[in-house]
Design an enzyme around this catalytic site. Structure first.
Site, PDB file in Angstrom:
ATOM      1  N   LYS A 115       0.824  -1.223   0.000  1.00 13.90           N
ATOM      2  CA  LYS A 115       0.000   0.000   0.000  1.00 13.90           C
ATOM      3  C   LYS A 115       0.850   1.262   0.000  1.00 13.90           C
ATOM      4  O   LYS A 115       0.611   2.200   0.757  1.00 13.90           O
ATOM      5  CB  LYS A 115      -0.975  -0.020   1.173  1.00 13.90           C
ATOM      6  CG  LYS A 115      -1.953  -1.199   1.112  1.00 13.90           C
ATOM      7  CD  LYS A 115      -2.936  -1.172   2.268  1.00 13.90           C
ATOM      8  CE  LYS A 115      -3.913  -2.335   2.183  1.00 13.90           C
ATOM      9  NZ  LYS A 115      -3.284  -3.645   2.422  1.00 13.90           N
ATOM     10  N   ARG A 116       1.821   1.307  -0.889  1.00  9.53           N
ATOM     11  CA  ARG A 116       2.679   2.483  -1.001  1.00  9.53           C
ATOM     12  C   ARG A 116       1.932   3.627  -1.693  1.00  9.53           C
ATOM     13  O   ARG A 116       0.957   3.419  -2.388  1.00  9.53           O
ATOM     14  CB  ARG A 116       3.947   2.138  -1.783  1.00  9.53           C
ATOM     15  CG  ARG A 116       4.819   1.054  -1.142  1.00  9.53           C
ATOM     16  CD  ARG A 116       5.299   1.458   0.235  1.00  9.53           C
ATOM     17  NE  ARG A 116       6.338   0.559   0.726  1.00  9.53           N
ATOM     18  CZ  ARG A 116       6.302  -0.066   1.891  1.00  9.53           C
ATOM     19  NH1 ARG A 116       5.260   0.098   2.685  1.00  9.53           N
ATOM     20  NH2 ARG A 116       7.280  -0.850   2.273  1.00  9.53           N
TER      21      ARG A 116
END
Length: 300
Positions: free
Chosen positions: A97-98
């Site tokens: 979840k960058r």
């Protein structure tokens, strides 16, 4: 030319089914069979899960945050699990979840999707809520390397209603939830990562199984984007709910992968295992049962 991510993913799905095996090393839940809870146990357990997934599923999804809690040792454990899965021929979706601006996003994209990554993966999850420009570096590297990008849209957690489901009005009308605006804005990127062979795109969307009606709405506006569907199994959604955003394909419903983590990696039947063989048998049965349930739902 490198095989596109969507083609590799669809080949695996059509051969084995849509199950994605989540590798989430919750520190308090790691089996004692693999040693004292920590990065070494997480690595051993994760590699063992990879071995059980081979031949039963085509996709695994390591959860980066649960490895990162142990710092550098945890990152080494994550890299070991990803390398083992890659060597075994599994597709690796790294759940990280960058999301960040400019050169920072470039760093994340090259670090995980680049050719020289020490943590090899086929796709990575990203958060779009800082804007489309924060997704661009990931899509650019994915285009070059034949990789995928998985964008959060309508997630499975209860808090998804706080922002993702808020109605946004543009001009006249009642408005649409934010997650639909996100999906529409991603349309050009969906096209860029679309494969002419299967017609599916390597720009994936997260569409939680706990919101089947929302998943159907998301499909209606997202076209050829494949879905990553969390929420099946331990989070309460059933197989039919998980497939709500899928469409008819050559062998039944298709359109993405359905993740199961605790229900297949830490099933109740494995908790009492007193030997590795007993644990392996419990995991094999859990993965096989989940895959069979999903395949049956897709074909019925």
């Amino acid at each position: 030319m490198k095989t596109r991510f969507a083609d590799r993913l669809m080949a695996g799905i059509r051969e084995k089914g849509p199950l994605c095996v989540g590798i989430d090393p919750h520190a308090a839940m790691l089996p004692a069979l693999f040693g004292k809870s920590g990065p070494e146990a997480a690595a051993k357990w994760g590699v063992a899960l990879v071995e059980r997934a081979v031949g039963r599923a085509s996709v695994v999804k390591p959860q980066a945050g649960l490895f990162e809690r142990w710092g550098a040792s945890g990152l080494r454990a994550l890299e070991e699990v990803c390398r083992a899965a890659t060597r075994a021929g599994l597709i690796v979706i790294l759940d990280a979840k960058r999301g960040d601006i400019g050169s920072t996003a470039d760093g994340y994209a090259e670090g995980y999707l680049g050719a020289d990554s020490s943590c090899p993966c086929d796709a990575i999850t990203v958060n779009p809520y800082m804007g489309i420009d924060t997704i661009e570096p990931f899509v650019a590297v994915a285009e070059r390397e034949g990789k995928g990008v998985v964008v959060l849209a309508r997630t499975s957690n209860p808090g998804s209603k706080d922002f993702q489901q808020k109605l946004i009005t543009e001009g006249e009308g009642q408005g649409e939830p934010l997650y639909l605006h996100v999906a529409r804005a991603l349309a050009p990127m969906v096209t860029r990562l679309r494969s002419p062979e299967t017609g599916w795109s390597g720009l994936m969307l997260v569409a939680g199984a706990t919101g089947p009606q929302e998943a159907a709405r998301l499909r209606a506006v997202s076209g050829d984007a494949l879905f990553l569907v969390p929420g099946y199994g331990a989070q309460g959604a059933g197989a039919r709910e998980a497939l709500a955003g899928f469409v008819q394909g050559p062998h039944g419903l298709e359109g993405g992968v359905v993740n199961a983590s605790r229900s297949v990696a830490m099933p109740d039947s494995a908790k009492g295992a007193t030997s590795v063989k007993d644990w392996e048998r419990a995991i094999d049965n859990a993965i096989t049962a989940a895959q069979a349930e999903l395949v049956e739902a897709a074909r019925s």
